[in-house]
Scaffold this motif. Structure first.
Motif, PDB file in Angstrom:
ATOM      1  N   SER A  32       0.810  -1.215   0.000  1.00 51.22           N
ATOM      2  CA  SER A  32       0.000   0.000   0.000  1.00 51.22           C
ATOM      3  C   SER A  32       0.847   1.270   0.000  1.00 51.22           C
ATOM      4  O   SER A  32       0.379   2.344  -0.414  1.00 51.22           O
ATOM      5  CB  SER A  32      -0.937   0.003   1.214  1.00 51.22           C
ATOM      6  N   LYS A  33       2.109   1.165   0.421  1.00 48.80           N
ATOM      7  CA  LYS A  33       2.996   2.327   0.440  1.00 48.80           C
ATOM      8  C   LYS A  33       3.316   2.821  -0.970  1.00 48.80           C
ATOM      9  O   LYS A  33       3.885   3.906  -1.137  1.00 48.80           O
ATOM     10  CB  LYS A  33       4.293   1.998   1.186  1.00 48.80           C
ATOM     11  N   THR A  82      -5.490   4.784  -5.423  1.00 49.42           N
ATOM     12  CA  THR A  82      -5.970   5.266  -4.124  1.00 49.42           C
ATOM     13  C   THR A  82      -7.419   4.877  -3.845  1.00 49.42           C
ATOM     14  O   THR A  82      -7.987   5.283  -2.831  1.00 49.42           O
ATOM     15  CB  THR A  82      -5.829   6.803  -4.031  1.00 49.42           C
ATOM     16  N   ASN A 109      -8.777  -2.601  13.991  1.00 50.75           N
ATOM     17  CA  ASN A 109      -8.249  -1.317  14.451  1.00 50.75           C
ATOM     18  C   ASN A 109      -8.455  -1.207  15.951  1.00 50.75           C
ATOM     19  O   ASN A 109      -9.581  -1.155  16.440  1.00 50.75           O
ATOM     20  CB  ASN A 109      -8.953  -0.162  13.731  1.00 50.75           C
ATOM     21  N   GLU A 119      -3.720  -0.485  13.368  1.00 44.52           N
ATOM     22  CA  GLU A 119      -4.302  -1.576  12.606  1.00 44.52           C
ATOM     23  C   GLU A 119      -3.442  -2.824  12.739  1.00 44.52           C
ATOM     24  O   GLU A 119      -2.236  -2.786  12.477  1.00 44.52           O
ATOM     25  CB  GLU A 119      -4.451  -1.183  11.133  1.00 44.52           C
ATOM     26  N   THR A 134       3.954   2.738   7.629  1.00 46.25           N
ATOM     27  CA  THR A 134       3.122   1.687   8.206  1.00 46.25           C
ATOM     28  C   THR A 134       3.995   0.481   8.534  1.00 46.25           C
ATOM     29  O   THR A 134       5.063   0.297   7.939  1.00 46.25           O
ATOM     30  CB  THR A 134       2.002   1.257   7.229  1.00 46.25           C
ATOM     31  N   ASN A 156      -5.895   0.983   2.975  1.00 50.08           N
ATOM     32  CA  ASN A 156      -6.849   1.958   3.489  1.00 50.08           C
ATOM     33  C   ASN A 156      -6.897   3.139   2.518  1.00 50.08           C
ATOM     34  O   ASN A 156      -5.903   3.844   2.330  1.00 50.08           O
ATOM     35  CB  ASN A 156      -6.409   2.416   4.887  1.00 50.08           C
ATOM     36  N   ASN A 163      -8.283   6.191   2.466  1.00 51.30           N
ATOM     37  CA  ASN A 163      -7.967   7.528   2.966  1.00 51.30           C
ATOM     38  C   ASN A 163      -6.480   7.674   3.258  1.00 51.30           C
ATOM     39  O   ASN A 163      -5.875   8.722   2.983  1.00 51.30           O
ATOM     40  CB  ASN A 163      -8.781   7.823   4.226  1.00 51.30           C
ATOM     41  N   GLN A 164      -5.917   6.627   3.811  1.00 53.86           N
ATOM     42  CA  GLN A 164      -4.489   6.645   4.137  1.00 53.86           C
ATOM     43  C   GLN A 164      -3.651   6.741   2.863  1.00 53.86           C
ATOM     44  O   GLN A 164      -2.685   7.519   2.795  1.00 53.86           O
ATOM     45  CB  GLN A 164      -4.134   5.371   4.912  1.00 53.86           C
ATOM     46  N   ALA A 166      -3.691  10.165   1.344  1.00 53.55           N
ATOM     47  CA  ALA A 166      -2.818  11.062   2.106  1.00 53.55           C
ATOM     48  C   ALA A 166      -1.353  10.802   1.775  1.00 53.55           C
ATOM     49  O   ALA A 166      -0.549  11.749   1.662  1.00 53.55           O
ATOM     50  CB  ALA A 166      -3.066  10.873   3.605  1.00 53.55           C
ATOM     51  N   TRP A 167      -0.985   9.542   1.609  1.00 51.18           N
ATOM     52  CA  TRP A 167       0.396   9.206   1.274  1.00 51.18           C
ATOM     53  C   TRP A 167       0.776   9.728  -0.103  1.00 51.18           C
ATOM     54  O   TRP A 167       1.895  10.189  -0.315  1.00 51.18           O
ATOM     55  CB  TRP A 167       0.601   7.696   1.329  1.00 51.18           C
TER      56      TRP A 167
END
Length: 295
Positions: free
Chosen positions: A11-12, A60, A77, A82, A266, A273, A275-276, A279-280
């Motif tokens: 996800s990063k 995203t 969570n 998480e 993370t 996620n 939203n996360q 933001a990243w």
């Protein structure tokens, strides 16, 4: 010849997308080679086409269901953190079916086909750009690099998918008589390969901090333990890749710019996620701007 190289990182990868967007749209960089491992392989085709907004929107918007056709774990969570728990029912279901892994990721294969059209593929074929995906051949005990120029449309989609399959949580795939898995099992960041293909300048995006910033939390279940073990192995592989890449760049007089994450994003990159990740992506874009303006 210039190359953009993006590492694995689950996800990063959203952070890498933000950096790549800045390099392409603000710094006006032009690359001849695009190389990616795992999550990096999901980004590079669209980046080479200049379709940044398309891949940003797709990347995203994913969640666990977008990736897993059979999700082997539950994301819990607790106090803002998480953590992964085993989905015993899904794991048992996979074993009853005779599968070789805890979970399956066929949804990701379908998603890749939805996002990278056959027209996009043929457009890339007609350019002078090369897109290269890194995979791990477990049968042959080797790392392989699959060039878009050598592949059919279906094969190239398969290689992208295979490069992202983080075994044993995702699908183990048999292709051309061999078992294949996530390219990150053998090469996290293919800087050396970029230079061997003729790159004289490499921009390498690594989805980890330059120096370890925290100790890992203790494992609470077998999945936590496996995740910690694979993270440790990946870190060691990445260190070797960087060390060798720097030596090869020096030997071939190639310039190399490295982009790390400025903080720990993370401890579990298999949690998607939305939203996360949005933001990243924004953070990666802003980070690249600050870093490059500082010189």
């Amino acid at each position: 010849m210039r190359a953009l190289v993006i590492s694995g990182g689950g996800s990063k990868g959203a952070f890498a997308g933000g950096i790549a967007q800045y390099l392409l749209e603000e710094e006006k960089q032009s690359y001849d080679l695009f190389l990616g491992t795992s999550t990096g392989s999901l980004l590079i085709s669209h980046l080479s086409l200049g379709k940044v907004e398309t891949i940003k929107e797709a990347f995203t918007q994913v969640n666990q269901s977008s990736i897993f056709s059979n999700n082997p774990f539950l994301v819990v969570n607790k106090n803002g953190v998480e953590r992964i728990k085993i989905n015993h029912f899904n794991v048992l279901k996979n074993f009853i079916r005779g599968r070789k892994t805890f979970g399956e990721s066929f949804n990701l294969r379908s998603l890749i086909e939805q996002q990278l059209s056959i027209d996009d593929f043929h457009t890339l074929k007609q350019t002078n750009k090369e897109v290269v995906v890194c995979v791990a051949n477990l049968t042959g005990n080797s790392v392989e690099y699959k060039k878009l120029s050598d592949c059919s449309y279906t094969d190239f989609l398969d290689w992208i998918w295979i490069s992202c399959n983080f075994v044993p949580f995702m699908s183990l795939t048999t292709k051309e008589g061999c078992e294949y898995a996530d390219g990150g099992l053998g090469c996290i960041i293919p800087i050396e390969k970029a230079i061997s293909l003729g790159a004289t300048h490499v921009d390498a995006i690594l989805l980890d901090t330059e120096f370890q910033q925290t100790n890992r939390v203790h494992s609470r279940n077998p999945f936590d333990a496996l995740s910690t073990i694979f993270s440790f192995i990946s870190d060691r592989i990445e260190v070797q890749n960087i060390h060798i890449g720097k030596l090869v760049a020096e030997d071939y007089n190639a310039s190399l710019r490295m982009f790390y994450t400025p903080r720990l994003l993370t401890t579990n990159s298999l949690v998607f996620n939305q939203n996360q990740m949005k933001a990243w992506w924004k953070e990666g874009f802003e980070y690249a701007g600050k870093k490059l303006k500082k010189g």
